[in-house]
Design an enzyme around this catalytic site. Sequence first.
Site, short mmCIF file in Angstrom:
data_model
loop_
_atom_site.label_atom_id
_atom_site.label_comp_id
_atom_site.label_asym_id
_atom_site.label_seq_id
_atom_site.Cartn_x
_atom_site.Cartn_y
_atom_site.Cartn_z
N VAL A 68 0.82 -1.22 0.00
CA VAL A 68 0.00 0.00 0.00
C VAL A 68 0.84 1.26 0.00
O VAL A 68 0.34 2.34 -0.35
CB VAL A 68 -0.97 0.04 1.20
N SER A 148 -7.26 4.51 15.57
CA SER A 148 -6.91 3.72 16.75
C SER A 148 -7.28 4.48 18.00
O SER A 148 -7.35 5.72 17.99
CB SER A 148 -5.41 3.43 16.76
N TYR A 161 3.25 5.21 15.86
CA TYR A 161 1.92 4.66 15.62
C TYR A 161 0.84 5.72 15.88
O TYR A 161 -0.05 5.94 15.06
CB TYR A 161 1.70 3.44 16.52
N LYS A 165 -1.84 7.49 13.18
CA LYS A 165 -3.28 7.30 13.34
C LYS A 165 -4.01 8.63 13.53
O LYS A 165 -5.14 8.81 13.06
CB LYS A 165 -3.56 6.34 14.49
N ILE A 194 -7.65 -4.84 20.33
CA ILE A 194 -8.26 -5.94 19.58
C ILE A 194 -7.25 -7.07 19.47
O ILE A 194 -6.08 -6.83 19.14
CB ILE A 194 -8.70 -5.48 18.18
#
Length: 259
Positions: A68, A148, A161, A165, A194
């Site tokens: 991607v 997130s 991260y 996000k 998750i």
Amino acid sequence: MPVTAYDLTGRTAFVTGAASGIGRASAALLAQAGATVHCADRDEQGLHETTDLIKQAGGTAHPHPLDVSDRTQITEAIATAARTSGGSLDIMAAIAGIMHSSPVLETRDEDLDRVLAINFKGVLYACQEAARTMIASGTRGSIVTMASGAIDTGGPGLLCYGVTKAAVVQLTKTLATEVGPHGIRVNAVAPGWIRTPMTTRHDDRAQAHTESLMVRMSPLGRVGEPEDIAHAVLHLASDAAAFTTGQILRPNGGVAMPW
């Protein structure tokens, strides 16, 4: 009276990060709702496992092995997917992402560049091409991005991260204002903890500690599963969310990330 708002029969969806976890669960659920699902991921084995699972369940799916973070690869794949449905694309679920943990003072340029390339640029490229395709065909489509719970608080080691996000959230809100006049909706899902291959590939004891903490913090008394987030993706992709755009949906079990 039957509920038909979640019926995606005749629609075409493109899902990145479809080889495992939330991406796989979302692709499977969109197919179960009737959509033809084009699945993209750099993990070819996992990608084909996902499309096989969908086909075995009676759905229609096509694999697109790609990175991607390569604009050309994702642009060509989306164009191919649209051609199979007469030039239109109804749903984009930009889910592909990676995690990286390092203290701020130890974060290197290459760490940040790698996470930005996949978690932000990869989402940007997917959203851009999906929106262009929808506008060209006059499709009142839906774009769903994956943020997130890290957007709401700082956490040790989560600089790269969390920054990417948060950028996805800004992209989502901005794009929603720009493509709304074309009837295209853009929303994000910001999951809590998750249980996926991405979150469980670290130290077993640290994983058990984190899950135990999240279970105690959640009013529901459990951690999330990929299917929990897939249902949020389905909702935002479907006509049930026809008057929802520029929003951040937070399926997190009621947990405000505790650090």
